[in-house]
Design a protein around this motif. Structure first.
Motif, mmCIF file in Angstrom:
data_model
loop_
_atom_site.group_PDB
_atom_site.id
_atom_site.type_symbol
_atom_site.label_atom_id
_atom_site.label_comp_id
_atom_site.label_asym_id
_atom_site.label_seq_id
_atom_site.Cartn_x
_atom_site.Cartn_y
_atom_site.Cartn_z
ATOM 1 N N ALA A 294 -3.583 6.546 -4.564
ATOM 2 C CA ALA A 294 -3.392 6.119 -3.180
ATOM 3 C C ALA A 294 -4.189 4.839 -2.999
ATOM 4 O O ALA A 294 -5.421 4.845 -3.115
ATOM 5 N N ASN B 81 -0.909 13.153 1.964
ATOM 6 C CA ASN B 81 -0.843 12.064 2.944
ATOM 7 C C ASN B 81 0.612 11.784 3.283
ATOM 8 O O ASN B 81 1.520 12.392 2.706
ATOM 9 N N GLN C 12 0.836 -1.200 0.000
ATOM 10 C CA GLN C 12 0.000 0.000 0.000
ATOM 11 C C GLN C 12 0.868 1.246 0.000
ATOM 12 O O GLN C 12 1.934 1.279 0.609
ATOM 13 N N GLY C 13 0.389 2.284 -0.684
ATOM 14 C CA GLY C 13 1.086 3.553 -0.690
ATOM 15 C C GLY C 13 0.610 4.444 -1.807
ATOM 16 O O GLY C 13 -0.469 4.233 -2.387
ATOM 17 N N ASN C 14 1.420 5.438 -2.136
ATOM 18 C CA ASN C 14 1.171 6.317 -3.277
ATOM 19 C C ASN C 14 1.805 5.671 -4.504
ATOM 20 O O ASN C 14 3.028 5.650 -4.640
ATOM 21 N N GLU D 61 1.987 8.598 3.164
ATOM 22 C CA GLU D 61 2.297 7.229 2.749
ATOM 23 C C GLU D 61 3.575 7.169 1.914
ATOM 24 O O GLU D 61 4.023 8.153 1.317
ATOM 25 N N ASP D 62 4.153 5.961 1.851
ATOM 26 C CA ASP D 62 5.334 5.718 1.027
ATOM 27 C C ASP D 62 5.018 5.932 -0.447
ATOM 28 O O ASP D 62 3.852 5.895 -0.865
#
Length: 375
Positions: free
Chosen positions: A22, A44, A11-13, A46-47
């Motif tokens: 996303a 956000n 999960q992430g960008n 996120e990675d």
């Protein structure tokens, strides 16, 4: 890895051809699904999940040199994998025929078998010996004119995906056309050719330029040189963004002029190693303060890795999506590969996970997670 229990989901960008999403990406050897919603990563924490890096100009790493033959290519592919590079072209030096044969035989073996924690070796970049002896750069002086028969013999040892040629050498223009017709990407490099020579080579099927600005006739407003031909006419060119080989201002000019400029490392055996002496083909080179040079001070390849290249591009002002294309997608497009260098359903699961400071957290090569600590 067709068993669903072996599939990955992270999960992430996610940077897709349609933009940032996303969400989650699911894959085994190939990408099975990308689910989520369009998003801006800055909204956000996120990675980042990007396509794996693709390096079309790799001479060495981990103290090993492509020209050694044997298992050197495997060791080189492993060190670059730990920096996010999921595919490479192992690159030869200008050398006597027996040295080139040995190197290509080993590259051919690596193309057929990818070892654990190794980048995929897609084939060879034949950087010499068909160059101008007056513009060797760090190449040993074994330059000679090419023949189609010899290139075809070498192609039987390993797939020649890219070949560097000085077009001004007698007989080379017809060779450029013949090789392009056979599907090879012919690049202009290590050349004293003029602007007109460059334009004519492009008209004969040349497709790119080897380490733009380096080892070629430079730009002058009354004699545009080979650099001028590239800036005025090229769709593709490779460039070394270690900030030693090319000034940041020149990099920015090239980025504005060449639509699908892509980055290479031109990395040597000194990559990933401490300061000291190393081999580059038949040359002894010195690594010191981040650079690699011949005894006379000439730059002799680099110690760059593509994760650092990505950070350098972002530092120059590129947004992350554009920088990612420069270390991945454009190189894949140059080779005509539509299933690498992009995150989409059905493509090879070559991807990297980066934190918000663009440091590597994970690398997947054809769906297999690479051990970043593997020696």
């Amino acid at each position: 890895m067709n068993d669903a229990s072996k599939a990955h989901q992270i999960q992430g960008n996610i940077l897709t051809p349609a933009g940032w999403i996303a969400g989650t990406i699911a894959f085994d050897e190939r990408i099975a699904a990308i689910d989520g919603a369009a998003a801006r990563p800055e909204d956000n924490g996120e990675d980042y999940i990007l396509p794996g890096f693709i390096d079309l100009h790799v001479h060495g790493g981990a103290g090993r040199d492509v020209m050694e033959g044997g298992d050197a290519v495997h060791r080189i592919a492993a060190v670059h994998a730990r920096h996010g590079t999921t595919s490479i072209l192992a690159t030869t030096m200008t050398a006597p025929p027996e040295d080139i044969d040995k190197a290509l035989a080993a590259i051919g073996g690596a193309v057929r078998h990818r070892g654990k924690n190794e980048a995929r070796v897609l084939g060879a970049h034949l950087e010499g010996p068909y160059i101008n002896s007056g513009k060797l750069g760090a190449q040993p002086n074994y330059a000679r004119a090419a023949t189609l028969a010899e290139v075809q013999r070498l192609e039987a040892l390993a797939p020649l995906r890219v070949i560097t040629v000085a077009p001004e050498i007698a007989g080379h223009l017809s060779l450029v056309r013949a090789l392009a017709d056979e599907g090879m990407r012919v690049q202009i490099g290590h050349t004293l050719g003029s602007y007109e020579d460059g334009v004519t080579a492009l008209e004969h099927g040349a497709a790119g330029f080897t380490h733009l600005f380096n080892a070629m006739s430079g730009l002058h407003h009354r004699e545009p040189g080979m650099v001028g031909a590239a800036l005025a006419h090229a769709e593709f060119a490779e460039l070394i963004p270690d900030l030693l080989h090319v000034h940041p201002g020149a990099i920015k000019a090239a980025l504005r002029a060449i639509p699908r400029l892509y980055c290479v490392t031109d990395s040597t055996s000194a990559t990933g190693m401490p300061d000291g002496e190393y081999m580059l083909g038949r040359h002894t080179v010195q690594k010191c303060m981040g650079g690699v040079r011949l005894p006379d001070g000439t730059l002799a390849g680099s110690t760059l890795t593509l994760d650092q290249a990505l950070r350098n591009l972002v530092g120059l002002g590129l947004d992350l999506a554009d920088a990612s294309a420069r270390v991945s997608t454009h190189a894949a497009d140059y080779l005509g590969l539509d299933d690498r260098g992009r995150l989409r359903t059905g493509a090879w699961a070559d991807l990297v996970v980066l934190d918000r400071d663009l440091n590597l957290k994970a690398v997947y090569i054809e769906g297999e997670r690479c051990d970043l600590n593997d020696a």
